[in-house]
Scaffold this motif. Structure first.
Motif, PDB file in Angstrom:
ATOM      1  N   PRO A  23     -42.115  -6.086 -24.342  1.00 15.98           N
ATOM      2  CA  PRO A  23     -42.392  -5.424 -25.623  1.00 15.98           C
ATOM      3  C   PRO A  23     -43.391  -4.270 -25.549  1.00 15.98           C
ATOM      4  O   PRO A  23     -43.414  -3.428 -26.432  1.00 15.98           O
ATOM      5  CB  PRO A  23     -42.928  -6.565 -26.492  1.00 15.98           C
ATOM      6  CG  PRO A  23     -43.453  -7.568 -25.524  1.00 15.98           C
ATOM      7  CD  PRO A  23     -42.585  -7.464 -24.304  1.00 15.98           C
TER       8      PRO A  23
ATOM      9  N   GLU B 235     -32.075   0.639 -38.603  1.00 18.96           N
ATOM     10  CA  GLU B 235     -32.455   0.059 -37.316  1.00 18.96           C
ATOM     11  C   GLU B 235     -32.983   1.147 -36.382  1.00 18.96           C
ATOM     12  O   GLU B 235     -33.942   0.924 -35.643  1.00 18.96           O
ATOM     13  CB  GLU B 235     -31.264  -0.669 -36.675  1.00 18.96           C
ATOM     14  CG  GLU B 235     -31.570  -1.309 -35.347  1.00 18.96           C
ATOM     15  CD  GLU B 235     -32.619  -2.422 -35.415  1.00 18.96           C
ATOM     16  OE1 GLU B 235     -33.122  -2.803 -34.344  1.00 18.96           O
ATOM     17  OE2 GLU B 235     -32.929  -2.923 -36.507  1.00 18.96           O
TER      18      GLU B 235
ATOM     19  N   HIS C 267     -34.003   1.649 -25.933  1.00 16.73           N
ATOM     20  CA  HIS C 267     -33.481   0.776 -26.994  1.00 16.73           C
ATOM     21  C   HIS C 267     -33.334   1.557 -28.302  1.00 16.73           C
ATOM     22  O   HIS C 267     -32.334   1.411 -29.015  1.00 16.73           O
ATOM     23  CB  HIS C 267     -34.422  -0.419 -27.150  1.00 16.73           C
ATOM     24  CG  HIS C 267     -33.855  -1.559 -27.905  1.00 16.73           C
ATOM     25  ND1 HIS C 267     -34.572  -2.246 -28.851  1.00 16.73           N
ATOM     26  CD2 HIS C 267     -32.629  -2.158 -27.873  1.00 16.73           C
ATOM     27  CE1 HIS C 267     -33.829  -3.211 -29.355  1.00 16.73           C
ATOM     28  NE2 HIS C 267     -32.652  -3.179 -28.785  1.00 16.73           N
TER      29      HIS C 267
ATOM     30  N   GLY D 179     -31.641  -4.895 -25.572  1.00 14.30           N
ATOM     31  CA  GLY D 179     -32.294  -5.789 -26.523  1.00 14.30           C
ATOM     32  C   GLY D 179     -33.069  -6.885 -25.807  1.00 14.30           C
ATOM     33  O   GLY D 179     -34.201  -7.216 -26.187  1.00 14.30           O
ATOM     34  N   GLU D 180     -32.472  -7.434 -24.762  1.00 17.46           N
ATOM     35  CA  GLU D 180     -33.171  -8.444 -23.958  1.00 17.46           C
ATOM     36  C   GLU D 180     -34.395  -7.820 -23.280  1.00 17.46           C
ATOM     37  O   GLU D 180     -35.461  -8.424 -23.231  1.00 17.46           O
ATOM     38  CB  GLU D 180     -32.223  -9.043 -22.916  1.00 17.46           C
ATOM     39  CG  GLU D 180     -32.867 -10.068 -22.006  1.00 17.46           C
ATOM     40  CD  GLU D 180     -33.330 -11.331 -22.720  1.00 17.46           C
ATOM     41  OE1 GLU D 180     -34.152 -12.066 -22.129  1.00 17.46           O
ATOM     42  OE2 GLU D 180     -32.894 -11.604 -23.852  1.00 17.46           O
TER      43      GLU D 180
ATOM     44  N   THR E  26     -41.383   1.558 -33.286  1.00 18.16           N
ATOM     45  CA  THR E  26     -41.926   0.831 -32.137  1.00 18.16           C
ATOM     46  C   THR E  26     -42.323   1.807 -31.042  1.00 18.16           C
ATOM     47  O   THR E  26     -43.402   1.683 -30.451  1.00 18.16           O
ATOM     48  CB  THR E  26     -40.892  -0.187 -31.610  1.00 18.16           C
ATOM     49  OG1 THR E  26     -40.595  -1.119 -32.644  1.00 18.16           O
ATOM     50  CG2 THR E  26     -41.407  -0.915 -30.384  1.00 18.16           C
TER      51      THR E  26
ATOM     52  N   ARG F 253     -36.710   1.055 -34.711  1.00 20.09           N
ATOM     53  CA  ARG F 253     -36.936   1.106 -33.265  1.00 20.09           C
ATOM     54  C   ARG F 253     -37.805   2.303 -32.858  1.00 20.09           C
ATOM     55  O   ARG F 253     -38.649   2.184 -31.968  1.00 20.09           O
ATOM     56  CB  ARG F 253     -35.607   1.136 -32.516  1.00 20.09           C
ATOM     57  CG  ARG F 253     -34.865  -0.174 -32.605  1.00 20.09           C
ATOM     58  CD  ARG F 253     -33.609  -0.155 -31.785  1.00 20.09           C
ATOM     59  NE  ARG F 253     -32.779  -1.316 -32.051  1.00 20.09           N
ATOM     60  CZ  ARG F 253     -31.634  -1.553 -31.433  1.00 20.09           C
ATOM     61  NH1 ARG F 253     -31.193  -0.723 -30.501  1.00 20.09           N
ATOM     62  NH2 ARG F 253     -30.928  -2.619 -31.737  1.00 20.09           N
TER      63      ARG F 253
ATOM     64  N   TYR G 176     -33.337  -3.508 -15.933  1.00 19.37           N
ATOM     65  CA  TYR G 176     -32.669  -3.575 -17.234  1.00 19.37           C
ATOM     66  C   TYR G 176     -32.274  -2.177 -17.710  1.00 19.37           C
ATOM     67  O   TYR G 176     -31.192  -1.973 -18.248  1.00 19.37           O
ATOM     68  CB  TYR G 176     -33.578  -4.233 -18.280  1.00 19.37           C
ATOM     69  CG  TYR G 176     -33.619  -5.727 -18.229  1.00 19.37           C
ATOM     70  CD1 TYR G 176     -32.778  -6.492 -19.023  1.00 19.37           C
ATOM     71  CD2 TYR G 176     -34.515  -6.379 -17.390  1.00 19.37           C
ATOM     72  CE1 TYR G 176     -32.829  -7.872 -18.990  1.00 19.37           C
ATOM     73  CE2 TYR G 176     -34.568  -7.766 -17.354  1.00 19.37           C
ATOM     74  CZ  TYR G 176     -33.725  -8.502 -18.145  1.00 19.37           C
ATOM     75  OH  TYR G 176     -33.765  -9.874 -18.112  1.00 19.37           O
TER      76      TYR G 176
ATOM     77  N   ALA H  43     -36.137  -5.302 -24.371  1.00 22.53           N
ATOM     78  CA  ALA H  43     -37.153  -5.076 -25.409  1.00 22.53           C
ATOM     79  C   ALA H  43     -37.893  -6.371 -25.739  1.00 22.53           C
ATOM     80  O   ALA H  43     -39.096  -6.348 -26.003  1.00 22.53           O
ATOM     81  CB  ALA H  43     -36.501  -4.484 -26.661  1.00 22.53           C
ATOM     82  N   ARG H  44     -37.189  -7.488 -25.724  1.00 18.99           N
ATOM     83  CA  ARG H  44     -37.835  -8.775 -25.986  1.00 18.99           C
ATOM     84  C   ARG H  44     -38.731  -9.203 -24.813  1.00 18.99           C
ATOM     85  O   ARG H  44     -39.819  -9.733 -25.010  1.00 18.99           O
ATOM     86  CB  ARG H  44     -36.794  -9.859 -26.266  1.00 18.99           C
ATOM     87  CG  ARG H  44     -36.211  -9.770 -27.678  1.00 18.99           C
ATOM     88  CD  ARG H  44     -35.254 -10.904 -27.981  1.00 18.99           C
ATOM     89  NE  ARG H  44     -33.994 -10.817 -27.248  1.00 18.99           N
ATOM     90  CZ  ARG H  44     -33.008  -9.953 -27.533  1.00 18.99           C
ATOM     91  NH1 ARG H  44     -33.145  -9.093 -28.520  1.00 18.99           N
ATOM     92  NH2 ARG H  44     -31.891  -9.944 -26.838  1.00 18.99           N
ATOM     93  N   ARG H  45     -38.266  -8.962 -23.600  1.00 22.05           N
ATOM     94  CA  ARG H  45     -39.021  -9.393 -22.409  1.00 22.05           C
ATOM     95  C   ARG H  45     -40.197  -8.481 -22.097  1.00 22.05           C
ATOM     96  O   ARG H  45     -41.179  -8.917 -21.517  1.00 22.05           O
ATOM     97  CB  ARG H  45     -38.094  -9.437 -21.193  1.00 22.05           C
ATOM     98  CG  ARG H  45     -37.096 -10.571 -21.268  1.00 22.05           C
ATOM     99  CD  ARG H  45     -36.387 -10.772 -19.964  1.00 22.05           C
ATOM    100  NE  ARG H  45     -37.373 -11.171 -18.958  1.00 22.05           N
ATOM    101  CZ  ARG H  45     -37.092 -11.264 -17.675  1.00 22.05           C
ATOM    102  NH1 ARG H  45     -35.894 -10.983 -17.233  1.00 22.05           N
ATOM    103  NH2 ARG H  45     -38.026 -11.635 -16.818  1.00 22.05           N
TER     104      ARG H  45
END
Length: 160
Positions: A54, A75, A63, A47-48, A82, A79, A26, A50-52
Motif C-alpha cells: 500500500p 474509482e 493501479h 489490485g493484489e 491514493t 485511486r 507484480y 496495491a493491497r500487498r
C-alpha cells in the motif's frame, strides 16, 4: 490468485530477469496482461499488488492508470487520490483526475481546485499548466484563462 498466476505462462518472468523487489514482479505481470488486452487479469494482479504494497507509489500509479481502462471515473479519482498521498510531485496524479473532472464529469470547480494544487506541486510540468489554463477557459473565466495562458507562455517558451 494462484490460478491467475498459473494461467499466466505467457507472462512468466524468466528467473534471470526476476526483480529483487516483489512489487516489481507484480508490476511486470500486470503490464504484460494490460499490453495483451487482458484488462481484467491486469486489474486482479495490480489490485493484489496495491493491497500487498500500500505504500508503493509505482504500484499505486499503475493501479490508478489501469482504472481509466475500466471506465469507472469515481474509482479512477479514488485511486489517483491514493497516488497523490504517496507521491504529490507526480504530475499525472493531478493531471489524470483533473482531466476526468473537467472533460468527462464536468465538475469544473473541483477540477480547477485540483489542477491549481497540481500546478503548485509540479511547477515544471507543461501539460499540467496547460490543462489548468484550459480549465479556466472552459469555466468561461476569461481573465483567469488569459493570465494562466500567459504564465504558460512565460514558463514554457518552447511550446508553440
Amino acid at each position: 490468485m494462484t490460478s491467475l498466476f498459473g494461467e499466466a505462462q505467457l507472462f512468466q518472468i524468466p528467473p534471470v530477469q526476476r526483480p529483487e523487489d516483489p512489487a516489481q514482479a507484480y508490476l511486470i505481470v500486470g503490464a504484460d496482461f494490460r499490453q495483451a488486452g487482458r484488462v481484467a487479469e491486469a486489474e486482479l494482479v495490480l489490485g493484489e499488488a496495491a493491497r500487498r504494497f500500500p505504500g508503493n507509489a509505482a504500484v499505486a500509479i499503475a493501479h490508478a492508470d489501469l482504472a481509466q481502462a475500466l471506465g469507472d471515473p469515481d474509482e479512477v479519482l479514488r485511486r489517483w487520490q491514493t497516488v497523490r498521498s504517496l507521491a504529490p510531485h507526480v504530475a499525472d496524479a493531478w493531471l489524470a483526475p483533473g482531466s476526468i473532472l473537467l472533460r468527462q464529469l464536468k465538475r469544473l470547480e473541483e477540477a480547477d481546485a485540483l489542477l491549481a494544487e497540481g500546478v503548485r506541486n509540479c511547477p515544471d510540468h507543461a501539460d499540467l499548466a496547460l490543462e489548468f489554463a484550459w480549465c479556466a477557459a472552459v469555466r468561461e473565466d476569461r481573465a483567469a484563462a488569459a493570465q494562466r495562458y500567459d504564465a504558460v507562455r512565460h514558463r514554457f517558451p518552447h511550446l508553440p
